[in-house]
Motif scaffolding. Structure first.
Motif, PDB file in Angstrom:
ATOM      1  N   PRO A 188       0.817  -1.184  -0.097  1.00  0.00           N
ATOM      2  CA  PRO A 188      -0.088  -0.237   0.014  1.00  0.00           C
ATOM      3  C   PRO A 188       0.760   1.266   0.119  1.00  0.00           C
ATOM      4  O   PRO A 188       0.399   2.206  -0.822  1.00  0.00           O
ATOM      5  CB  PRO A 188      -0.826   0.038   1.268  1.00  0.00           C
ATOM      6  CG  PRO A 188      -0.756  -1.589   1.338  1.00  0.00           C
ATOM      7  CD  PRO A 188       0.223  -2.116   1.088  1.00  0.00           C
ATOM      8  N   SER A 189       2.039   1.087   0.736  1.00  0.00           N
ATOM      9  CA  SER A 189       2.706   2.549   0.572  1.00  0.00           C
ATOM     10  C   SER A 189       3.329   2.957  -0.696  1.00  0.00           C
ATOM     11  O   SER A 189       3.233   4.019  -1.215  1.00  0.00           O
ATOM     12  CB  SER A 189       4.161   2.196   1.590  1.00  0.00           C
ATOM     13  OG  SER A 189       3.643   1.917   2.860  1.00  0.00           O
ATOM     14  N   GLY A 237       0.769   3.977  -2.773  1.00  0.00           N
ATOM     15  CA  GLY A 237       0.344   5.559  -2.394  1.00  0.00           C
ATOM     16  C   GLY A 237       1.431   6.378  -3.041  1.00  0.00           C
ATOM     17  O   GLY A 237       1.085   7.515  -3.545  1.00  0.00           O
ATOM     18  N   VAL A 238       2.816   5.923  -2.698  1.00  0.00           N
ATOM     19  CA  VAL A 238       3.685   6.778  -3.446  1.00  0.00           C
ATOM     20  C   VAL A 238       3.442   6.867  -5.015  1.00  0.00           C
ATOM     21  O   VAL A 238       3.652   8.066  -5.490  1.00  0.00           O
ATOM     22  CB  VAL A 238       5.322   6.155  -3.111  1.00  0.00           C
ATOM     23  CG1 VAL A 238       6.471   6.743  -4.140  1.00  0.00           C
ATOM     24  CG2 VAL A 238       5.518   6.140  -1.772  1.00  0.00           C
ATOM     25  N   VAL A 289       0.632   9.283  -5.571  1.00  0.00           N
ATOM     26  CA  VAL A 289       1.095  10.836  -5.227  1.00  0.00           C
ATOM     27  C   VAL A 289       1.991  11.411  -6.234  1.00  0.00           C
ATOM     28  O   VAL A 289       1.662  12.445  -6.693  1.00  0.00           O
ATOM     29  CB  VAL A 289       1.819  11.058  -3.875  1.00  0.00           C
ATOM     30  CG1 VAL A 289       2.172  12.197  -3.467  1.00  0.00           C
ATOM     31  CG2 VAL A 289       1.030  10.706  -2.882  1.00  0.00           C
ATOM     32  N   THR A 290       3.164  10.523  -6.936  1.00  0.00           N
ATOM     33  CA  THR A 290       3.948  11.368  -7.451  1.00  0.00           C
ATOM     34  C   THR A 290       3.088  11.375  -8.941  1.00  0.00           C
ATOM     35  O   THR A 290       3.328  12.277  -9.819  1.00  0.00           O
ATOM     36  CB  THR A 290       5.230  10.374  -8.091  1.00  0.00           C
ATOM     37  OG1 THR A 290       4.736   9.039  -8.212  1.00  0.00           O
ATOM     38  CG2 THR A 290       6.275  10.388  -6.979  1.00  0.00           C
ATOM     39  N   LEU A 303       1.277  14.670  -8.562  1.00  0.00           N
ATOM     40  CA  LEU A 303       2.264  15.987  -8.402  1.00  0.00           C
ATOM     41  C   LEU A 303       2.322  16.372 -10.009  1.00  0.00           C
ATOM     42  O   LEU A 303       2.419  17.559 -10.253  1.00  0.00           O
ATOM     43  CB  LEU A 303       3.361  15.447  -7.836  1.00  0.00           C
ATOM     44  CG  LEU A 303       3.614  15.670  -6.469  1.00  0.00           C
ATOM     45  CD1 LEU A 303       5.023  15.029  -5.771  1.00  0.00           C
ATOM     46  CD2 LEU A 303       3.030  16.881  -5.802  1.00  0.00           C
ATOM     47  N   VAL A 351      12.228  11.999  -6.650  1.00  0.00           N
ATOM     48  CA  VAL A 351      11.052  11.827  -5.662  1.00  0.00           C
ATOM     49  C   VAL A 351      10.560  10.336  -5.494  1.00  0.00           C
ATOM     50  O   VAL A 351      10.668   9.847  -4.500  1.00  0.00           O
ATOM     51  CB  VAL A 351       9.977  12.757  -5.652  1.00  0.00           C
ATOM     52  CG1 VAL A 351       8.919  12.478  -4.922  1.00  0.00           C
ATOM     53  CG2 VAL A 351      10.433  14.350  -5.728  1.00  0.00           C
ATOM     54  N   MET A 375      13.575   7.995  -4.381  1.00  0.00           N
ATOM     55  CA  MET A 375      13.861   8.227  -2.869  1.00  0.00           C
ATOM     56  C   MET A 375      12.776   7.396  -2.045  1.00  0.00           C
ATOM     57  O   MET A 375      12.972   6.732  -0.756  1.00  0.00           O
ATOM     58  CB  MET A 375      14.055   9.898  -2.674  1.00  0.00           C
ATOM     59  CG  MET A 375      15.206  10.438  -2.940  1.00  0.00           C
ATOM     60  SD  MET A 375      16.568   9.774  -2.250  1.00  0.00           S
ATOM     61  CE  MET A 375      17.519   8.665  -3.486  1.00  0.00           C
ATOM     62  N   ALA A 376      11.593   7.784  -2.493  1.00  0.00           N
ATOM     63  CA  ALA A 376      10.199   7.369  -1.699  1.00  0.00           C
ATOM     64  C   ALA A 376      10.407   5.697  -1.976  1.00  0.00           C
ATOM     65  O   ALA A 376       9.984   5.092  -0.640  1.00  0.00           O
ATOM     66  CB  ALA A 376       8.911   7.946  -2.269  1.00  0.00           C
ATOM     67  N   TYR A 403      13.013   4.465   0.227  1.00  0.00           N
ATOM     68  CA  TYR A 403      12.723   4.839   1.725  1.00  0.00           C
ATOM     69  C   TYR A 403      11.687   3.720   2.312  1.00  0.00           C
ATOM     70  O   TYR A 403      11.674   3.103   3.366  1.00  0.00           O
ATOM     71  CB  TYR A 403      11.944   6.074   1.924  1.00  0.00           C
ATOM     72  CG  TYR A 403      11.648   6.470   3.478  1.00  0.00           C
ATOM     73  CD1 TYR A 403      12.543   6.296   4.537  1.00  0.00           C
ATOM     74  CD2 TYR A 403      10.424   6.998   3.809  1.00  0.00           C
ATOM     75  CE1 TYR A 403      12.090   6.662   5.685  1.00  0.00           C
ATOM     76  CE2 TYR A 403      10.032   7.205   5.023  1.00  0.00           C
ATOM     77  CZ  TYR A 403      10.884   7.278   6.023  1.00  0.00           C
ATOM     78  OH  TYR A 403      10.566   7.504   7.252  1.00  0.00           O
ATOM     79  N   VAL A 404      10.742   3.123   1.418  1.00  0.00           N
ATOM     80  CA  VAL A 404       9.775   2.167   1.805  1.00  0.00           C
ATOM     81  C   VAL A 404      10.553   0.878   1.955  1.00  0.00           C
ATOM     82  O   VAL A 404      10.293   0.211   3.029  1.00  0.00           O
ATOM     83  CB  VAL A 404       8.737   2.054   0.623  1.00  0.00           C
ATOM     84  CG1 VAL A 404       7.943   0.791   0.854  1.00  0.00           C
ATOM     85  CG2 VAL A 404       7.737   3.239   0.533  1.00  0.00           C
TER      86      VAL A 404
END
Lengths: 337, 299
Positions: free
Chosen positions: A14-15, A18-19, A22-23, A26, A308, A311-312, A315-316
């Protein structure tokens, strides 16, 4: 164990979704015409139309999203306007520089912060404790770009200990044969000791800058969690049973105190990945952060978006790794998993 | 343990009224924790700089004078001059207004949105809770500074968008705090009492629960204020938002960065130091406030 890993990985999905959403969003909230934005400031009306069709911006939003996801799956993040090269290639070429810096900083701050936090907790209210408290509050207040510049002034200009803050390797050295992309490891593998020394010298200041910044939260949480554990019944029992102070602190207390520290690592990583961008700019470090900053200033959007996203996702994945590590350190998690 | 004479001033202040109570409480806070008192004085100093600073500075922060360029600190230019001969002291003082304005407006924005949606999520639960939780998770899935960069890049390179980006990356902190605090109170006695006396759900939320969690939210405000300043200065350091020649701490450090290697340290040093002190001041203030409002979270 395997089922636990699989379950954790499912939780990361899900993360990632979501990422990606969002991108995607954006790029759609760009003020004005997205096609004109991607075509660049000098494009003619016809060129803008071509870009619009090429990017599929004349399609409906769900269709656009589907094609965006399709591009991602094929590893296509678009091309940079200024260099014309695919974003993926550029990011892949520059990622090792950033990762080497971030990991070195994380390692350094762990090596300093964890013992500092333990001593501050064991010798509660001593000068080490007060020093740690001042240091941790000051540490989170430091703008990394400012401390980086201070270090450059002191260690390069005044003392001459550090090399000029211009990238990963002095111009006199050629980069070691690529294997991992980490200069420190590659030069060791190739047995180029001089190159190793030069790479280490370049890496030192940016690493220290980042480490000072990430030290604070780690030391603070180590101290707090050690204090908590040291006040618990099982520590008192261990002491009463006559175990030596060192055994109690290291074998019993520390292992239990480690859990909140590992949880904080996720937050620390979020800080580090952001601070990395600033430190890369200060030290002209050829990583993904400086690539994104250059693109941002040139209104070149595809590299920023790619940055972005990468990196996301990184990070996940880091958070996933931290979750798994948590399971390894705390055997109770395995039973529940 | 406590004799009558030793009743903490905070108890006395509960009996005092109006301005007197405020002063009494402030005096108690200062005496209890001198560091917080010091941070509060520093805070007042920064507020003064931001409000009346522009009328007090010795030089015009925008006036360049190339004859005086790159001069080290002196009696005339306390913090030296930059590459265009502008007085750095004046620029640092004037910049306080913009930096604090960015931080305060972003914190207010997130306070309103994060606080309200968090309280609603904690009080109503159900789908409201799930949506707010999902938004928080998604924001937290990004490294925050990187997300702020992406947002500013997408919305456009302006100061307003720096404010919005800073507010968005702080949203999960506020929403989650408000959610958990509201959740604890949803079955509290005063909520039942309010409901039984005929208050609507919305009114209970706004007039009973929200005021109740306000002190803890205020601590969060002062804790995130420092981070907001740091974040905004970081964004302007990499060239987003504020444009030269506007005086702002982050961009001033960026302008001085290229002179560090040739030894002109003062251009970047003073704005950077001021920025650091401002963030330090807010962090100390936040820690101090938290110890007073919510002693259990002390670390």
């Amino acid at each position: 164990m395997l089922t636990m890993i699989a379950r954790r990985m499912m939780l990361a999905i899900p993360s990632i979704v979501g990422v990606i959403v969002v991108t995607f969003l954006l790029t759609r909230v760009l003020p004005g015409d997205t096609a004109a934005y991607f075509a660049g400031p000098a494009a003619s009306a016809q060129a803008v139309e071509e870009v619009r069709v090429k990017l599929g911006l004349d399609q409906s939003i769900p269709v656009q999203f589907a094609s965006y996801v399709g591009d991602l799956l094929r590893g296509d993040l678009g091309a940079s306007l200024t260099t014309g090269r695919p974003v993926v290639t550029e990011l892949a070429a520059r990622l090792p520089a950033s990762t080497e810096l971030t990991l070195a900083a994380l390692l350094l701050s762990l090596v300093i912060a964890v013992p500092l936090g333990i001593i501050a907790a064991v010798r509660n209210d001593s000068w080490v404790d007060h020093f740690t408290r001042i240091f941790t509050t000051a540490g989170v207040s430091l703008p990394v770009f400012f401390t980086g510049l201070l270090f450059v002034y002191v260690f390069y200009f005044l003392l001459g200990w550090a090399p000029a803050p211009l990238g990963r390797l002095d111009v006199f050295y050629s980069s070691p044969p690529e294997w991992t992309g980490f200069f420190l490891i590659d030069s060791l593998v190739a047995r180029e000791w001089e190159t190793f020394r030069a790479a280490l010298a370049q890496l030192a200041l940016p690493t220290i800058t980042l480490a000072v910044f990430s030290l604070a939260p780690i030391a603070r949480i180590t101290r707090a969690s050690m204090l908590n554990v040291l006040a618990s019944d099982f520590v008192r029992t261990a002491r009463a049973a006559g175990l030596s102070g060192g055994t109690v602190v290291m074998r019993y207390a520390f292992r239990n105190a480690l859990l909140p520290v590992i949880t904080t690592l996720g937050m620390v990583f979020s800080f580090l990945l952001g601070a990395n961008v600033l430190v890369e700019k200060v030290f002209a470090w050829p990583g993904v952060g400086s690539y994104a900053v250059e693109a941002l200033l040139a209104s070149d959007y595809a590299p920023v978006q790619g940055f972005v996203l990468v990196m996301a996702i990184l990070y996940v994945l880091v958070n996933l790794a931290i979750d798994l590590l948590y399971g390894v350190v705390d055997p109770r998690m395995k039973v529940e998993g | 343990m406590t004799s009558i004479a030793e009743i903490p001033p905070v108890v006395q202040s509960a009996r005092a009224h109006g301005l007197k109570a405020v002063f009494q409480h402030a005096r108690y806070v200062m005496r209890e924790n001198p560091v917080t008192g010091f941070a509060f004085l520093m805070f007042l100093f920064f507020v003064l700089c931001a409000t009346i600073g522009p009328w007090l500075v010795p030089h015009d922060p925008l006036a360049s004078n190339t004859a005086q360029a790159l001069k080290p600190p002196s009696a005339l230019n306390w913090f030296g001059t930059d590459q265009l001969g502008r007085d750095i002291f004046s620029r640092v003082v004037v910049a306080a207004r913009l930096d604090l304005a960015i931080a305060i407006s972003s914190v207010l924005l997130v306070f309103a949105f994060g606080g309200l949606s968090g309280v609603a999520a904690g009080y109503f639960g159900g789908w409201t809770d799930r949506i707010v939780g999902r938004i928080c998770d998604t924001i937290m899935a990004f490294p925050l500074f990187v997300l702020a960069m992406g947002i500013v890049a997408a919305l456009g390179n302006t100061v307003t968008n720096i404010v919005i980006a800073t507010a968005i990356i702080n949203y999960p902190l506020y929403a989650r705090l408000a959610r958990s605090e509201a959740n604890v109170r949803r079955d509290a006695g005063f909520v039942h009492a309010a409901r039984l006396s005929g208050n609507s759900e919305g009114r209970i939320l706004l007039m009973h629960i929200l005021p109740n969690i306000l002190p803890i939210m205020m601590v969060q405000v002062s804790l995130t204020m420092g981070y907001a300043i740091l974040n905004a200065a970081g964004l302007s350091f990499i060239g987003l938002g504020v444009r030269p020649p506007t005086p702002e701490w982050g961009i001033m450090v960026a302008e001085g960065a290229s002179f560090i290697v040739s030894g002109e340290w003062w251009i970047a040093f003073f704005p950077g130091l001021t920025l650091m002190l401002a963030v330090f001041c807010f962090n100390l203030l936040g820690d101090g406030l938290r110890d007073i409002v919510d002693p259990q979270r002390r670390t």
